[in-house]
Design a protein around this motif. Structure first.
Motif, PDB file in Angstrom:
ATOM      1  N   ALA A  62       0.833  -1.210   0.000  1.00  0.00           N
ATOM      2  CA  ALA A  62       0.000   0.000   0.000  1.00  0.00           C
ATOM      3  C   ALA A  62       0.865   1.256   0.000  1.00  0.00           C
ATOM      4  O   ALA A  62       0.553   2.250  -0.657  1.00  0.00           O
ATOM      5  N   GLU A  63       1.992   1.192   0.719  1.00  0.00           N
ATOM      6  CA  GLU A  63       2.899   2.335   0.758  1.00  0.00           C
ATOM      7  C   GLU A  63       3.625   2.530  -0.568  1.00  0.00           C
ATOM      8  O   GLU A  63       4.078   3.633  -0.887  1.00  0.00           O
ATOM      9  N   LEU A  64       3.735   1.446  -1.348  1.00  0.00           N
ATOM     10  CA  LEU A  64       4.426   1.519  -2.638  1.00  0.00           C
ATOM     11  C   LEU A  64       3.507   1.931  -3.788  1.00  0.00           C
ATOM     12  O   LEU A  64       3.988   2.127  -4.910  1.00  0.00           O
ATOM     13  N   MET A  65       2.204   2.030  -3.522  1.00  0.00           N
ATOM     14  CA  MET A  65       1.256   2.314  -4.591  1.00  0.00           C
ATOM     15  C   MET A  65       1.599   3.569  -5.402  1.00  0.00           C
ATOM     16  O   MET A  65       1.528   3.539  -6.638  1.00  0.00           O
ATOM     17  N   PRO A  66       1.988   4.686  -4.765  1.00  0.00           N
ATOM     18  CA  PRO A  66       2.346   5.871  -5.573  1.00  0.00           C
ATOM     19  C   PRO A  66       3.498   5.595  -6.533  1.00  0.00           C
ATOM     20  O   PRO A  66       3.468   6.028  -7.696  1.00  0.00           O
ATOM     21  N   GLN A  67       4.522   4.862  -6.062  1.00  0.00           N
ATOM     22  CA  GLN A  67       5.654   4.539  -6.931  1.00  0.00           C
ATOM     23  C   GLN A  67       5.253   3.583  -8.044  1.00  0.00           C
ATOM     24  O   GLN A  67       5.725   3.709  -9.181  1.00  0.00           O
ATOM     25  N   LEU A  68       4.389   2.627  -7.724  1.00  0.00           N
ATOM     26  CA  LEU A  68       3.908   1.699  -8.748  1.00  0.00           C
ATOM     27  C   LEU A  68       3.109   2.424  -9.816  1.00  0.00           C
ATOM     28  O   LEU A  68       3.227   2.118 -11.009  1.00  0.00           O
ATOM     29  N   LYS A  69       2.331   3.399  -9.393  1.00  0.00           N
ATOM     30  CA  LYS A  69       1.548   4.188 -10.350  1.00  0.00           C
ATOM     31  C   LYS A  69       2.470   4.994 -11.260  1.00  0.00           C
ATOM     32  O   LYS A  69       2.245   5.096 -12.478  1.00  0.00           O
ATOM     33  N   GLN A  70       3.533   5.557 -10.687  1.00  0.00           N
ATOM     34  CA  GLN A  70       4.500   6.306 -11.493  1.00  0.00           C
ATOM     35  C   GLN A  70       5.163   5.404 -12.526  1.00  0.00           C
ATOM     36  O   GLN A  70       5.331   5.784 -13.691  1.00  0.00           O
ATOM     37  N   LEU A  71       5.551   4.204 -12.102  1.00  0.00           N
ATOM     38  CA  LEU A  71       6.180   3.261 -13.033  1.00  0.00           C
ATOM     39  C   LEU A  71       5.205   2.851 -14.134  1.00  0.00           C
ATOM     40  O   LEU A  71       5.601   2.732 -15.307  1.00  0.00           O
ATOM     41  N   THR A  72       3.947   2.644 -13.761  1.00  0.00           N
ATOM     42  CA  THR A  72       2.948   2.250 -14.754  1.00  0.00           C
ATOM     43  C   THR A  72       2.747   3.344 -15.800  1.00  0.00           C
ATOM     44  O   THR A  72       2.663   3.066 -17.002  1.00  0.00           O
ATOM     45  N   ASP A  73       2.670   4.582 -15.329  1.00  0.00           N
ATOM     46  CA  ASP A  73       2.501   5.703 -16.262  1.00  0.00           C
ATOM     47  C   ASP A  73       3.734   5.886 -17.143  1.00  0.00           C
ATOM     48  O   ASP A  73       3.626   6.200 -18.336  1.00  0.00           O
ATOM     49  N   LYS A  74       4.896   5.658 -16.561  1.00  0.00           N
ATOM     50  CA  LYS A  74       6.147   5.895 -17.282  1.00  0.00           C
ATOM     51  C   LYS A  74       6.419   4.834 -18.335  1.00  0.00           C
ATOM     52  O   LYS A  74       6.925   5.135 -19.426  1.00  0.00           O
ATOM     53  N   HIS A  75       6.075   3.576 -18.018  1.00  0.00           N
ATOM     54  CA  HIS A  75       6.418   2.462 -18.916  1.00  0.00           C
ATOM     55  C   HIS A  75       5.174   1.741 -19.441  1.00  0.00           C
ATOM     56  O   HIS A  75       5.236   0.556 -19.750  1.00  0.00           O
ATOM     57  N   LYS A  76       4.070   2.458 -19.562  1.00  0.00           N
ATOM     58  CA  LYS A  76       2.837   1.799 -19.990  1.00  0.00           C
ATOM     59  C   LYS A  76       2.924   1.245 -21.411  1.00  0.00           C
ATOM     60  O   LYS A  76       2.181   0.328 -21.768  1.00  0.00           O
ATOM     61  N   ASN A  77       3.810   1.787 -22.216  1.00  0.00           N
ATOM     62  CA  ASN A  77       3.967   1.301 -23.591  1.00  0.00           C
ATOM     63  C   ASN A  77       5.068   0.252 -23.731  1.00  0.00           C
ATOM     64  O   ASN A  77       5.371  -0.195 -24.833  1.00  0.00           O
ATOM     65  N   ASN A  78       5.670  -0.118 -22.595  1.00  0.00           N
ATOM     66  CA  ASN A  78       6.748  -1.108 -22.601  1.00  0.00           C
ATOM     67  C   ASN A  78       6.510  -2.099 -21.458  1.00  0.00           C
ATOM     68  O   ASN A  78       7.112  -1.988 -20.390  1.00  0.00           O
ATOM     69  N   PRO A  79       5.633  -3.092 -21.673  1.00  0.00           N
ATOM     70  CA  PRO A  79       5.264  -4.026 -20.594  1.00  0.00           C
ATOM     71  C   PRO A  79       6.448  -4.771 -19.989  1.00  0.00           C
ATOM     72  O   PRO A  79       6.483  -4.997 -18.782  1.00  0.00           O
ATOM     73  N   ARG A  81       9.622  -3.805 -19.759  1.00  0.00           N
ATOM     74  CA  ARG A  81      10.374  -2.893 -18.896  1.00  0.00           C
ATOM     75  C   ARG A  81       9.597  -2.623 -17.602  1.00  0.00           C
ATOM     76  O   ARG A  81      10.176  -2.546 -16.502  1.00  0.00           O
ATOM     77  N   LEU A  82       8.270  -2.510 -17.715  1.00  0.00           N
ATOM     78  CA  LEU A  82       7.440  -2.271 -16.551  1.00  0.00           C
ATOM     79  C   LEU A  82       7.559  -3.417 -15.559  1.00  0.00           C
ATOM     80  O   LEU A  82       7.701  -3.196 -14.344  1.00  0.00           O
ATOM     81  N   GLN A  83       7.502  -4.657 -16.051  1.00  0.00           N
ATOM     82  CA  GLN A  83       7.626  -5.817 -15.188  1.00  0.00           C
ATOM     83  C   GLN A  83       8.975  -5.849 -14.485  1.00  0.00           C
ATOM     84  O   GLN A  83       9.070  -6.170 -13.291  1.00  0.00           O
ATOM     85  N   ARG A  84      10.033  -5.513 -15.197  1.00  0.00           N
ATOM     86  CA  ARG A  84      11.378  -5.498 -14.596  1.00  0.00           C
ATOM     87  C   ARG A  84      11.469  -4.437 -13.509  1.00  0.00           C
ATOM     88  O   ARG A  84      12.036  -4.677 -12.440  1.00  0.00           O
ATOM     89  N   GLU A  85      10.922  -3.259 -13.774  1.00  0.00           N
ATOM     90  CA  GLU A  85      10.990  -2.175 -12.800  1.00  0.00           C
ATOM     91  C   GLU A  85      10.156  -2.495 -11.553  1.00  0.00           C
ATOM     92  O   GLU A  85      10.570  -2.179 -10.429  1.00  0.00           O
ATOM     93  N   ILE A  86       9.001  -3.116 -11.750  1.00  0.00           N
ATOM     94  CA  ILE A  86       8.169  -3.500 -10.606  1.00  0.00           C
ATOM     95  C   ILE A  86       8.878  -4.558  -9.764  1.00  0.00           C
ATOM     96  O   ILE A  86       8.895  -4.489  -8.522  1.00  0.00           O
ATOM     97  N   ALA A  87       9.471  -5.549 -10.441  1.00  0.00           N
ATOM     98  CA  ALA A  87      10.217  -6.587  -9.724  1.00  0.00           C
ATOM     99  C   ALA A  87      11.388  -5.979  -8.954  1.00  0.00           C
ATOM    100  O   ALA A  87      11.679  -6.376  -7.813  1.00  0.00           O
ATOM    101  N   LYS A  88      12.067  -5.021  -9.565  1.00  0.00           N
ATOM    102  CA  LYS A  88      13.187  -4.352  -8.900  1.00  0.00           C
ATOM    103  C   LYS A  88      12.714  -3.591  -7.670  1.00  0.00           C
ATOM    104  O   LYS A  88      13.338  -3.646  -6.600  1.00  0.00           O
ATOM    105  N   LEU A  89      11.592  -2.878  -7.807  1.00  0.00           N
ATOM    106  CA  LEU A  89      11.048  -2.111  -6.688  1.00  0.00           C
ATOM    107  C   LEU A  89      10.651  -3.039  -5.541  1.00  0.00           C
ATOM    108  O   LEU A  89      10.921  -2.744  -4.368  1.00  0.00           O
ATOM    109  N   GLN A  90      10.024  -4.168  -5.859  1.00  0.00           N
ATOM    110  CA  GLN A  90       9.623  -5.120  -4.829  1.00  0.00           C
ATOM    111  C   GLN A  90      10.832  -5.730  -4.136  1.00  0.00           C
ATOM    112  O   GLN A  90      10.829  -5.925  -2.914  1.00  0.00           O
ATOM    113  N   ALA A  91      11.879  -6.026  -4.933  1.00  0.00           N
ATOM    114  CA  ALA A  91      13.092  -6.598  -4.341  1.00  0.00           C
ATOM    115  C   ALA A  91      13.759  -5.604  -3.393  1.00  0.00           C
ATOM    116  O   ALA A  91      14.235  -5.976  -2.311  1.00  0.00           O
ATOM    117  N   GLU A  92      13.794  -4.345  -3.782  1.00  0.00           N
ATOM    118  CA  GLU A  92      14.427  -3.324  -2.943  1.00  0.00           C
ATOM    119  C   GLU A  92      13.640  -3.072  -1.661  1.00  0.00           C
ATOM    120  O   GLU A  92      14.220  -2.768  -0.619  1.00  0.00           O
TER     121      GLU A  92
END
Length: 225
Positions: A62-79, A81-92
């Motif tokens: 829930a605390e990561l939702m703003p960052q996830l939304k930013q990543l979704t907006d930023k990489h919405k045309n590159n699924p 890359r979006l998956q990699r960035e989300i996985a990276k954020l979750q790992a961190e």
């Protein structure tokens, strides 16, 4: 049933029949019902660490939702890359999208045993004594009919509906404010799936569902506070 599955079924059968025999002098005909409730409580107590982990993961997500939304907006045309960035954020952050499912998944073996033990006429090479137990006149091994002469099914159905109602309220309170209408509808209807599930299960499994869902509500309420 494969032979390697017969051993745990036989072991669970002997444990449950021994528990019922111990309880019978104190509880009479309700020994089997109380044994099912006690076994469910013991299983849920053992899963408390997983529930705590799932709750912490849900809070962290829930605390990561703003960052996830930013990543979704930023990489919405590159699924990809979006998956990699989300996985990276979750790992961190040390969170996992699947942590919330751990308590439910861990209950599956116990639920399978409960269904098996109350669905077979013969267990461990002998006549199944468990299915002779009853609650309010209804045998625990019978499946939930649409209409019945005993009040047991109606009582458990009403209790499941009440528990589902409180579960719905709890889920809606914990739902992210930005959740879609569809997400809210699913959160409202999903808890009532226990009523539909119980219609295809032995009465003993309906007791298990009632106990474990009531436990879940109490547990989530305490963890939230």
């Amino acid at each position: 049933m494969p032979s390697f599955l017969e051993a745990p079924v036989a072991c669970a059968y002997h444990l449950l029949t021994s528990l019922i025999a111990t309880l019978q002098p104190l509880t009479g005909t309700y020994a089997a019902v109380i044994a099912i409730v006690l076994c469910t409580v013991v299983v849920r107590l053992g899963l408390v660490p997983l529930s705590v982990r799932a709750h912490r993961g849900s809070k962290a997500r829930a605390e990561l939702m703003p960052q996830l939304k930013q990543l979704t907006d930023k990489h919405k045309n590159n699924p990809e890359r979006l998956q990699r960035e989300i996985a990276k954020l979750q790992a961190e952050s040390g969170t996992s999208m699947f942590a919330g499912f751990l308590p439910a998944l861990a209950q599956l073996p116990f639920f399978w045993l409960m269904y098996t033990l109350f669905s077979r006429a013969v267990v461990a090479g002998e006549s199944n004594q468990l299915i002779s137990g009853s609650v309010l006149g209804a045998p625990l091994g019978t499946h939930w009919p649409l209409f019945t002469a005993t009040p047991a099914y109606l009582v458990i159905a009403v209790l499941l509906a009440v528990v589902a109602f409180f579960s719905t309220r709890l889920q809606l309170r914990q739902l992210d404010p930005s959740a879609t209408i569809l997400s809210r509808r699913i959160a409202q209807l999903l808890p009532f799936g226990t009523l539909l599930s119980a219609a295809f299960l032995p009465l003993a499994a309906g007791l298990y569902l009632l106990t474990t869902t009531a436990w879940t509500i109490a547990e989530r309420t305490l963890l939230t506070r």
